[in-house]
Scaffold this active site. Structure first.
Site, PDB file in Angstrom:
ATOM      1  N   HIS A   1     124.031   7.208  69.442  1.00  0.00           N
ATOM      2  CA  HIS A   1     125.317   6.546  69.680  1.00  0.00           C
ATOM      3  C   HIS A   1     126.435   7.591  69.608  1.00  0.00           C
ATOM      4  O   HIS A   1     126.586   8.276  68.605  1.00  0.00           O
ATOM      5  CB  HIS A   1     125.546   5.467  68.628  1.00  0.00           C
ATOM      6  CG  HIS A   1     126.844   4.740  68.787  1.00  0.00           C
ATOM      7  ND1 HIS A   1     127.136   3.984  69.894  1.00  0.00           N
ATOM      8  CD2 HIS A   1     127.924   4.664  67.986  1.00  0.00           C
ATOM      9  CE1 HIS A   1     128.341   3.466  69.761  1.00  0.00           C
ATOM     10  NE2 HIS A   1     128.847   3.869  68.616  1.00  0.00           N
TER      11      HIS A   1
ATOM     12  N   ASP B   1     130.449   7.828  70.085  1.00  0.00           N
ATOM     13  CA  ASP B   1     131.730   7.174  70.315  1.00  0.00           C
ATOM     14  C   ASP B   1     132.510   7.966  71.359  1.00  0.00           C
ATOM     15  O   ASP B   1     132.727   9.174  71.197  1.00  0.00           O
ATOM     16  CB  ASP B   1     132.526   7.081  69.020  1.00  0.00           C
ATOM     17  CG  ASP B   1     131.927   6.073  68.055  1.00  0.00           C
ATOM     18  OD1 ASP B   1     131.507   4.994  68.508  1.00  0.00           O
ATOM     19  OD2 ASP B   1     131.873   6.355  66.848  1.00  0.00           O
TER      20      ASP B   1
ATOM     21  N   ASP C   1     127.833  -1.312  68.117  1.00  0.00           N
ATOM     22  CA  ASP C   1     128.841  -0.941  67.110  1.00  0.00           C
ATOM     23  C   ASP C   1     130.207  -1.556  67.376  1.00  0.00           C
ATOM     24  O   ASP C   1     131.229  -0.989  67.021  1.00  0.00           O
ATOM     25  CB  ASP C   1     128.970   0.596  67.079  1.00  0.00           C
ATOM     26  CG  ASP C   1     129.748   1.080  65.865  1.00  0.00           C
ATOM     27  OD1 ASP C   1     129.698   0.410  64.815  1.00  0.00           O
ATOM     28  OD2 ASP C   1     130.425   2.116  65.967  1.00  0.00           O
TER      29      ASP C   1
ATOM     30  N   HIS D   1     135.350   0.819  72.001  1.00  0.00           N
ATOM     31  CA  HIS D   1     135.468   0.024  70.783  1.00  0.00           C
ATOM     32  C   HIS D   1     136.081   0.739  69.580  1.00  0.00           C
ATOM     33  O   HIS D   1     136.110   0.160  68.487  1.00  0.00           O
ATOM     34  CB  HIS D   1     134.098  -0.576  70.405  1.00  0.00           C
ATOM     35  CG  HIS D   1     133.054   0.434  70.023  1.00  0.00           C
ATOM     36  ND1 HIS D   1     131.984   0.720  70.824  1.00  0.00           N
ATOM     37  CD2 HIS D   1     132.914   1.214  68.934  1.00  0.00           C
ATOM     38  CE1 HIS D   1     131.222   1.625  70.244  1.00  0.00           C
ATOM     39  NE2 HIS D   1     131.767   1.939  69.083  1.00  0.00           N
TER      40      HIS D   1
END
Length: 1029
Positions: free
Chosen positions: A260, A262, A372, A577
């Site tokens: 993951h 970001d 997330d 997000h």
């Protein structure tokens, strides 16, 4: 060798094994101390530092200065390029040789002008294999480059990893050397680690745990760290243990590599590009060595970055996608926030994402992947299905603060009835490490035991990137089918969901939103990002509608396909997000605001171009007049400001048809005028024939009367438009969280700077203004506006905000009793309780919504509208809109400065559906657009919709079809309804299509004389592909 039995002292045996592999204790004589053999210095090491992120070709042309281990570099966000010249000793022939590199920053190793591996200590990647078995014909003298980003895996927080970055931090080079790597030691260390973890995780009551304990102890007895010949017998014991197989009923773990990343968070967008490259090049190297290794990866935007900046790496990714090892998932442009983007924005996330994956990899994603995000809209199941996806994976609800979500595998049902198969990995993480703990947690925490016997384990460093390591793969390989543990398969998302679907007969269904009981401060944090998002969503909508109007009337007009795609992709990127929620550092906020400016600048130019193209239409011509554009699907009669004349705007009341254009004709004489009267007690009364409002000297709304029914909206003895300030100190996640206890710190704002005074005494618009002091540093100035023919009263607000850990809201106590309030969400609405009966109720003390919220009883209600806010609370009869927060991490300056926003209050008879609350909220957010220098012959409308329940949300040119339009409609009332879409154009073809604009040739739309008949179920989205040109 015979060893006499020992006492069953679990602690001593366990600690003996732990110390034997410890990197802290007894490294002079234990196994860990033998991991590395001989070392050799580099031939030379030099560095070039730059404040910019430059390419490899630029970097190698820089001036390099000598440096050494122990030197510090930086500051934060700088880049250091190291030139590494080495020569492997001839004596190391037959040995495995590594470059060992440790630093505080994130590194990328370049060899032969290509990136070959990430080097990040926090991601357990501190060595690069130069040779697995050095041969004479291999190069011994090598020059490498290391690109070191002066930031850690999680940015550069000062004191805490979520704190604002430390701009003066330095980054130290701790190791840079050649080493002999003892692979046999590493293999044995992994055996020991897995056995020790089995002992600890299975506990004292489990027989298998004791078998692991005694196996590990016997291995210590057999293993002499100074004698590699002793390793094989110890390894044989481990292999014998791991090869003892499970029964057929064991839980099956589907292990998938994961990383993951970001797209921005504690680092800026530009650094994410390098994070992707560092992580994915390492993944590719693992695939080259481990053909069974499967890796899942989301976010089309990140693939696009890598394609642009690292084309060689992207080609390798494409190769492994075709092999089935590198698996694109998610189907969206970024992993967006699940609450705040509009419905159309969510559609475009899938449209841009799925089209990218299809174009670059030849396939659409089958699973929506959003592990997330801070909650999940109840309209997502329908949007997913419209994009060809009926499977969903996340895990964020495991963060719930109060209530434990009752399922891991279930069907999630949206507000329209659409269902998707949903899986929450029971290990409650998307960055596991392949350890025994991960496997045991996955089985233990599975809430659907007996209903689902398959679960995902996503392994690899995440958030800041990093991804899987060889050690993680080795751990999982040892326990693929080992007694006492779940069976482990290296698997794919498709395989996992296929197994879950096959045994789904007993699965439960969860209906409605997936509400995260945490991070509800993100509905309000970074107000300027929220404002930019809402305004840009509206602008792009208007550009598309205006361009379609021009396209339909002017054969010479070119639809701005490429420019619109670029603007949409910028907007979608900012919906990541950690960006639109405001949980990012100041650098990201600055980037996001610049992107909004770019969207507004270019979008405004495109809209003007479309309007100019309308001049050559049969019903419009160049002239000195002004026309008005309405991009919404209902007729509008509103007051608009034409121009500034001194301190006052010239106003006009205009009527404009739906999705159309009309001449600017002032209809002021046809409606009741607004009056504003200062009363004897100092209050001010404002009236327009629909509403009567009374404000006191502080700007409180003392009374709000719906004239039609003579019904008072404000509770007796209470004030509407009451500003309130709260202390706002969460437990940890500053920008993210607002805690329930903040409600106990309520303080009304009562300090008047300038009492209410009349700005405009009436006519088409009446207004008053006042100013309040929030504190010595912060103040509010507000203009309260009532327009002719308008069913709501507006509050145009300016706040100068310089607080710390405070929360500003505005309250409206209303004379309505209802156990539920209604909130707009994407393509619809939902209800939430106004009471706090259960923990599931009271934990919703702060909730999200879009353009409106409403609380109604039979026959009467009050709606609260806004133009850029998302945080609400309705408790009993008090409606509250959240306005501003002041967190200090990860952005120490979050929300500081000047803010402008508008909200409105609309009392209404009947239901909110009957009162057109939904349409009026749209009107507030989508202003009528003036088209200068035009004379309009007659009003003209491109589309009309017969039912007030159905909203025509989108009109755009179809993807790849210049002669066709896509129109998207949705049912907004929560009703089953028949509707007719009409157009003055001959409809040559009309097909139902999905959200990817793929026509369903088995479902032609019912067309009769340019009228398309449609049947809607509650909250259904319908997209049509129309050929009208």
């Amino acid at each position: 060798m015979y060893h006499p039995p020992v006492l069953k002292n679990r602690r001593t045996l366990l600690e003996r094994s732990e110390k034997f592999i410890s990197d802290t204790y007894f490294t002079d004589c234990n196994l860990r101390g033998r991991l590395y053999g001989d070392t050799h210095q580099l031939t030379s090491l030099s560095v070039s530092q730059t404040a910019k992120r430059i390419s490899y070709s630029e970097a190698v042309q820089q001036n390099f200065q000598p440096c050494k281990v122990g030197d510090a570099f930086g500051s934060t966000w700088w880049t250091c390029w190291f030139k590494v010249v080495l020569k492997i000793p001839e004596a190391w022939r037959g040995k495995e040789v590594h470059l060992r590199w440790e630093s505080d920053g994130e590194g990328m190793l370049w060899r032969d002008e290509q990136p070959v591996q990430g080097l990040t200590k926090e991601g357990e990647k501190t060595s690069y294999i130069l040779s697995e078995c050095l041969k004479q014909n291999e190069p011994h003298s090598i020059t490498l480059y290391v690109e070191l980003a002066c930031n850690g895996l999680f940015g550069a927080g000062q004191g805490s990893f979520i704190a604002a970055p430390d701009p003066n931090r330095k980054y130290t080079l701790q190791k840079a050397e050649l080493v002999v790597f003892n692979r046999d030691v590493q293999e044995l260390l992994t055996d020991f680690e897995m056995l020790v973890d089995i002992v600890k995780m299975l506990g004292e009551e489990d027989q298998r745990g004791y078998q692991a304990l005694f196996t590990a102890n016997e291995m210590v007895n057999l293993c002499d760290p100074t004698d590699p010949d002793s390793f094989s017998s110890a390894r044989s014991l481990a292999q014998k243990f791991f090869s003892q197989r499970n029964g057929q009923s064991q839980h099956i773990v589907h292990a998938m590599g994961h990383c993951h990343i970001d797209s921005a968070w504690l680092w800026p967008y530009e650094e994410t590009i390098r994070k992707c490259a560092r992580s994915w090049v390492t993944v590719v190297r693992l695939m080259e060595k481990n053909p069974e290794f499967i890796f899942t990866c989301s976010q089309a935007q990140q693939f696009q970055w890598v394609k642009n900046w690292y084309p060689g790496l992207f080609s390798r990714i494409q190769y492994f996608v075709q092999k089935g090892q590198f698996i694109p998932v998610g189907g969206t442009w970024v992993e967006m926030d699940g609450n705040l983007p509009s419905g159309e924005s969510m559609v475009r996330q899938f449209l841009e994402g799925q089209n990218f994956f299809k174009a670059e990899f030849g396939q659409y994603c089958k699973e929506f992947w959003l592990p997330d995000t801070f909650g999940y809209s109840a309209q997502l199941p329908q949007i997913m299905q419209g994009a060809g996806i009926d499977r969903f994976l996340t895990q964020k609800l495991s963060w719930n603060l109060v209530n434990t979500f009752p399922h891991n595998t279930f069907f999630w049902e949206g507000i329209d009835g659409s269902q998707v198969l949903t899986h929450f990995p029971p290990g409650n993480s998307y960055e596991m490490k392949g350890k025994i703990e991960d496997l045991i947690k996955t089985v233990k925490h599975n809430k659907d035991k007996g209903r689902a016997n398959h679960s995902a384990v996503l392994f690899g460093f995440g958030d800041g990137g990093g991804g899987p390591t060889q050690l993680m793969l080795d751990r999982l390989q040892r326990v693929q089918d080992s007694d006492g543990l779940p069976r482990v398969n290296m698997s794919t998302p498709d395989r996992l969901f296929s197994e879950l679907q096959a045994e789904s007969g007993l699965l439960c269904t969860w209906s409605g939103e997936l509400f995260l009981e945490l991070h509800n401060g993100t509905y309000t944090t970074q107000a300027k990002i929220k404002l930019g998002n809402r305004r840009c969503e509206a602008l792009l909508h208007d550009v598309e509608v205006g361009s379609c109007l021009a396209l339909s009337q002017n054969v010479g007009f070119s639809y701005p396909t490429k420019q619109l795609q670029e603007l949409w992709r910028l907007l979608l990127l900012n919906q990541f997000h950690d960006v639109i929620p405001g949980s990012c550092i100041e650098m990201v906020v600055e980037d996001a605001l610049e992107y909004y400016k770019e969207i507004q600048k270019t979008g405004s130019r495109l809209l003007l171009s479309a309007c100019h193209a309308l001049r050559s239409t049969p019903w419009m011509e160049v002239g000195s007049g002004t026309a008005v554009l309405n991009t919404l699907s209902w007729d509008r009669t509103e007051v608009i400001a034409l121009s500034e004349e001194g301190a006052q705007s010239r106003l006009a009341l205009v009527k404009v048809p739906c999705v159309g254009v009309a001449s600017l004709t002032d209809l002021a004489g046809s409606v009741s005028k607004v009056t504003v009267t200062v009363q004897a007690d100092g209050t001010v009364r404002m009236e327009n024939g629909l509403l009567q409002a009374v404000l006191d000297r502080m700007g409180h709304l003392v009374s709000l009367l719906l004239v039609q029914t003579n019904r008072e909206a404000i509770s007796d003895g209470c004030f509407g438009n009451q500003f309130v300030l709260f202390d706002d100190v969460p437990l940890y996640w500053d920008a993210w969280d607002v805690m329930d206890y903040h409600l106990q710190t309520r303080k009304p704002v009562v300090d008047v700077i300038k009492p209410v005074q009349v700005l405009s005494s009436g006519g088409l618009r009446g207004s008053v203004t006042f100013s309040l002091r929030i504190s010595a540093k912060s103040s509010i100035t507000q203009e309260v506006i009532l327009d002719a023919n308008c069913p709501y009263i507006k509050f145009s607000t300016q706040v100068d905000w310089a607080e710390a850990h405070k929360f500003l809201k505005v309250e409206f106590p209303v004379q309505v009793r209802s156990s539920n309030a209604t909130y707009e969400i994407q393509f619809g609405h939902l209800q939430r309780p106004t009471h706090r009966n259960t923990s599931w109720d009271w934990v919703r003390f702060e909730v999200w919504g879009h353009k409106w919220a409403d609380v109604s009883e039979h026959g009467f209600g009050v709606a609260l509208l806004n133009d850029c806010k998302y945080g609400y609370s309705v408790h009993q009869n008090i409606m509250t809109l959240s306005l501003l927060r002041a967190p200090k991490a990860p952005d120490a300056n979050a929300d500081m400065g000047h803010h402008e926003f508008t909200y409105a209050v609309m009392p209404h008879a009947g239901s909110f559906q009957e009162a057109s609350v939904i349409q009026h909220a749209y009107n507030l957010n989508f202003p009528l657009r003036l088209i200068p220098d035009m004379n309009n012959i007659r009003p003209w409308s491109m589309f009309t919709v017969s039912s007030a329940a159905v909203i025509l949300e989108t009109i755009k040119q179809a993807e790849g079809k210049n002669n066709s339009l896509v129109v998207r409609l949705f049912e907004s009332h929560g009703s089953s309804v028949l509707a007719v879409l009409s157009t003055p154009f001959p409809v040559k073809e009309a097909w139902h299509c999905d959200l990817l604009e793929q026509p369903n040739y088995s479902r032609p739309a019912e067309v009769n004389d340019s009228k398309v008949s449609l049947t809607f179920r509650p909250f259904q989205i319908i997209s049509l592909l129309l050929r009208i040109f």
